[in-house]
Design a protein around this motif. Structure first.
Motif, PDB file in Angstrom:
ATOM      1  N   GLN A 139     -47.440  26.993 -46.609  1.00  0.00           N
ATOM      2  CA  GLN A 139     -46.963  25.724 -46.120  1.00  0.00           C
ATOM      3  C   GLN A 139     -45.445  25.769 -45.953  1.00  0.00           C
ATOM      4  OE1 GLN A 139     -48.289  22.651 -48.744  1.00  0.00           O
ATOM      5  NE2 GLN A 139     -50.429  22.879 -48.185  1.00  0.00           N
ATOM      6  N   GLY A 150     -40.440  26.182 -48.543  1.00  0.00           N
ATOM      7  CA  GLY A 150     -41.501  27.162 -48.664  1.00  0.00           C
ATOM      8  C   GLY A 150     -41.034  28.381 -49.425  1.00  0.00           C
ATOM      9  N   TYR A 163     -40.863  34.863 -42.752  1.00  0.00           N
ATOM     10  CA  TYR A 163     -41.198  34.209 -41.492  1.00  0.00           C
ATOM     11  C   TYR A 163     -40.218  34.564 -40.387  1.00  0.00           C
ATOM     12  CZ  TYR A 163     -44.982  31.240 -43.152  1.00  0.00           C
ATOM     13  OH  TYR A 163     -46.190  30.772 -43.620  1.00  0.00           O
ATOM     14  N   GLY A 195     -42.958  30.991 -37.938  1.00  0.00           N
ATOM     15  CA  GLY A 195     -44.276  31.570 -37.799  1.00  0.00           C
ATOM     16  C   GLY A 195     -44.391  32.909 -38.488  1.00  0.00           C
ATOM     17  N   HIS A 196     -45.616  33.253 -38.822  1.00  0.00           N
ATOM     18  CA  HIS A 196     -45.908  34.532 -39.453  1.00  0.00           C
ATOM     19  C   HIS A 196     -47.315  34.949 -39.063  1.00  0.00           C
ATOM     20  CE1 HIS A 196     -45.477  37.806 -42.287  1.00  0.00           C
ATOM     21  NE2 HIS A 196     -46.622  37.465 -42.850  1.00  0.00           N
ATOM     22  N   ARG A 197     -47.510  36.221 -38.828  1.00  0.00           N
ATOM     23  CA  ARG A 197     -48.781  36.706 -38.305  1.00  0.00           C
ATOM     24  C   ARG A 197     -49.964  36.435 -39.220  1.00  0.00           C
ATOM     25  NH1 ARG A 197     -50.367  41.646 -40.375  1.00  0.00           N
ATOM     26  NH2 ARG A 197     -48.800  42.724 -41.664  1.00  0.00           N
ATOM     27  N   THR A 198     -49.742  36.315 -40.513  1.00  0.00           N
ATOM     28  CA  THR A 198     -50.834  36.054 -41.437  1.00  0.00           C
ATOM     29  C   THR A 198     -51.097  34.567 -41.643  1.00  0.00           C
ATOM     30  OG1 THR A 198     -49.414  36.122 -43.410  1.00  0.00           O
ATOM     31  CG2 THR A 198     -50.347  38.205 -42.637  1.00  0.00           C
ATOM     32  N   ASP A 199     -50.279  33.734 -41.054  1.00  0.00           N
ATOM     33  CA  ASP A 199     -50.426  32.283 -41.168  1.00  0.00           C
ATOM     34  C   ASP A 199     -50.975  31.757 -39.849  1.00  0.00           C
ATOM     35  OD1 ASP A 199     -50.178  29.524 -41.514  1.00  0.00           O
ATOM     36  OD2 ASP A 199     -48.259  29.686 -42.557  1.00  0.00           O
ATOM     37  N   LEU A 228     -51.045  28.894 -38.696  1.00  0.00           N
ATOM     38  CA  LEU A 228     -50.238  27.805 -38.191  1.00  0.00           C
ATOM     39  C   LEU A 228     -48.804  28.247 -37.951  1.00  0.00           C
ATOM     40  CD1 LEU A 228     -51.382  24.942 -40.597  1.00  0.00           C
ATOM     41  CD2 LEU A 228     -52.281  25.461 -38.334  1.00  0.00           C
ATOM     42  N   SER A 229     -48.141  27.568 -37.037  1.00  0.00           N
ATOM     43  CA  SER A 229     -46.700  27.641 -36.935  1.00  0.00           C
ATOM     44  C   SER A 229     -46.150  26.249 -37.217  1.00  0.00           C
ATOM     45  CB  SER A 229     -46.246  28.148 -35.570  1.00  0.00           C
ATOM     46  OG  SER A 229     -46.639  27.267 -34.533  1.00  0.00           O
ATOM     47  N   TYR A 230     -44.894  26.206 -37.564  1.00  0.00           N
ATOM     48  CA  TYR A 230     -44.322  24.967 -38.070  1.00  0.00           C
ATOM     49  C   TYR A 230     -43.129  24.554 -37.230  1.00  0.00           C
ATOM     50  CZ  TYR A 230     -47.307  26.381 -41.890  1.00  0.00           C
ATOM     51  OH  TYR A 230     -48.395  26.770 -42.628  1.00  0.00           O
TER      52      TYR A 230
END
Length: 117
Positions: A1, A26, A32, A98-102, A104-106
């Protein structure tokens, strides 16, 4: 998150400078990839600059040599230093994480930058 909040926008004259900040929350912020986007009236959102977790950067051709993206992982903050501003830079600027394992992007809420004489 991850939560992000932009600040630093405002009204500046052509040729002026402005520094935008994006404060993120976070515990894994440092891994990220962070980007600055902008959206002008009547136009689609465009990617302005990216700074990856390893520190490398990319810039849109329209801002190369004028804008600098940086990050301070200790402060969970990414910056966009904008110099030699032009009226064409007028837009709402958004920060994204953003991150490839997440999955969602924020996105932040955006901050208005207006360049006008």
């Amino acid at each position: 998150q991850v939560q992000v909040v932009e600040s630093g926008g405002g009204l500046v004259q052509p040729g002026g400078s402005l520094r935008l900040s994006c404060a993120a929350s976070g515990s894994i912020f440092s891994i990220y990839d962070m980007g600055w986007y902008r959206q002008a009236p009547g136009k689609q959102r465009e990617l302005v600059a990216t700074i990856f977790s390893g520190g490398s950067t990319n810039y849109a051709d329209s801002v190369k040599g004028r804008f600098t993206i940086s990050r301070d992982n200790a402060k969970n903050t990414v910056y966009l230093q904008m110099n030699s501003l032009k009226p064409e830079d007028t837009a709402v600027y958004y920060c994204n994480a953003g991150h490839r394992t997440d999955p969602l992007s924020y996105w932040g809420q955006g901050t208005q930058v207006t360049v006008s004489s």
